[in-house]
Design an enzyme around this catalytic site. Sequence first.
Site, mmCIF file in Angstrom:
data_model
loop_
_atom_site.group_PDB
_atom_site.id
_atom_site.type_symbol
_atom_site.label_atom_id
_atom_site.label_comp_id
_atom_site.label_asym_id
_atom_site.label_seq_id
_atom_site.Cartn_x
_atom_site.Cartn_y
_atom_site.Cartn_z
ATOM 1 C CG HIS A 105 6.582 6.324 -8.395
ATOM 2 N ND1 HIS A 105 7.163 7.433 -7.831
ATOM 3 C CD2 HIS A 105 6.338 5.457 -7.376
ATOM 4 C CE1 HIS A 105 7.273 7.246 -6.512
ATOM 5 N NE2 HIS A 105 6.783 6.063 -6.220
ATOM 6 C CE LYS A 154 3.708 15.299 12.205
ATOM 7 N NZ LYS A 154 4.385 14.005 12.514
ATOM 8 N NE ARG A 196 11.151 0.434 -3.583
ATOM 9 C CZ ARG A 196 10.991 1.479 -2.807
ATOM 10 N NH1 ARG A 196 11.284 2.674 -3.260
ATOM 11 N NH2 ARG A 196 10.564 1.359 -1.575
ATOM 12 C CB SER A 254 9.906 9.446 -3.276
ATOM 13 O OG SER A 254 9.089 8.996 -4.309
#
Length: 164
Positions: A17, A41, A90, A128
Site C-alpha cells: 500500500h 466482520k 499485484r 493484508s
Amino acid sequence: MKTVLYPGSFDPFTNGHLDLVIRAGLLFDRVIVAVAVNSEKSPMFTLEERKELIQKCCSNLPHVSVVLFRGLLVDAIVEYKADAVLRGLRAFSDFEYELQMALMNRSLRKQCETIFMMPTLKNSFVASRLVKEVASLNGDFRPYVPAVVAEAIDAKLRERRERK
Ligand code: PNS
C-alpha cells in the site's frame, strides 16, 4: 491540482500500500487514502486505528491525507473532489475483481476513472490477509509492513495472548 483517491480496507496497511501511495504521489498533487467503513466482520484493527497507522506511515508525505468513507465509493469521489480512483494490481488474479469494480463504478458515475498501478516486484505478493495469517501463526510478518504497523500488530497479538 489533480487528486487521486485510494480506497481500501487497509487492515493492515502494508508495504505494498505504501509503495502505491508513493508512486501515486509522483503523478498526482494530492493522494487521499480512504479507509472503507464496511464489510469485514472481525478486522484486526478498528477504523480509527487503521487511519492513525496510515497517517503515521505517511507522515513524511505532506500531499497525502487519510479519511474514512462510508457508503459508495463514487459518492466519496464527489465528496473529496477526486479526479480518479487508484487501485493496486499485484497479479493477474486481481484483475477480474478490479475490472468488475472499476466498470461498476463507471456505470454508477460515468466520470469515475480508475487508475491501476503495480507495486514493485518485492511487494507484489504482499496482501493484508496474508500478513494477518502469517502473524497469527507466529510467522515473521515484519518484512511486509511498515515498522509502526509491525509494532501495532505485535501489540494486538500480545493483547490476544493475554486475553486467553
Ligand atoms: O481493500 P479492499 O477490501 O479490496 O477494498 C475494497 C473497497 C473498499 C475499495 C470496495 O469494497 C469499495 O469500494 N467499497 C465501497 C462500497 C462501494 O462503492 N461498492 C461498490 C463498488 S463496485
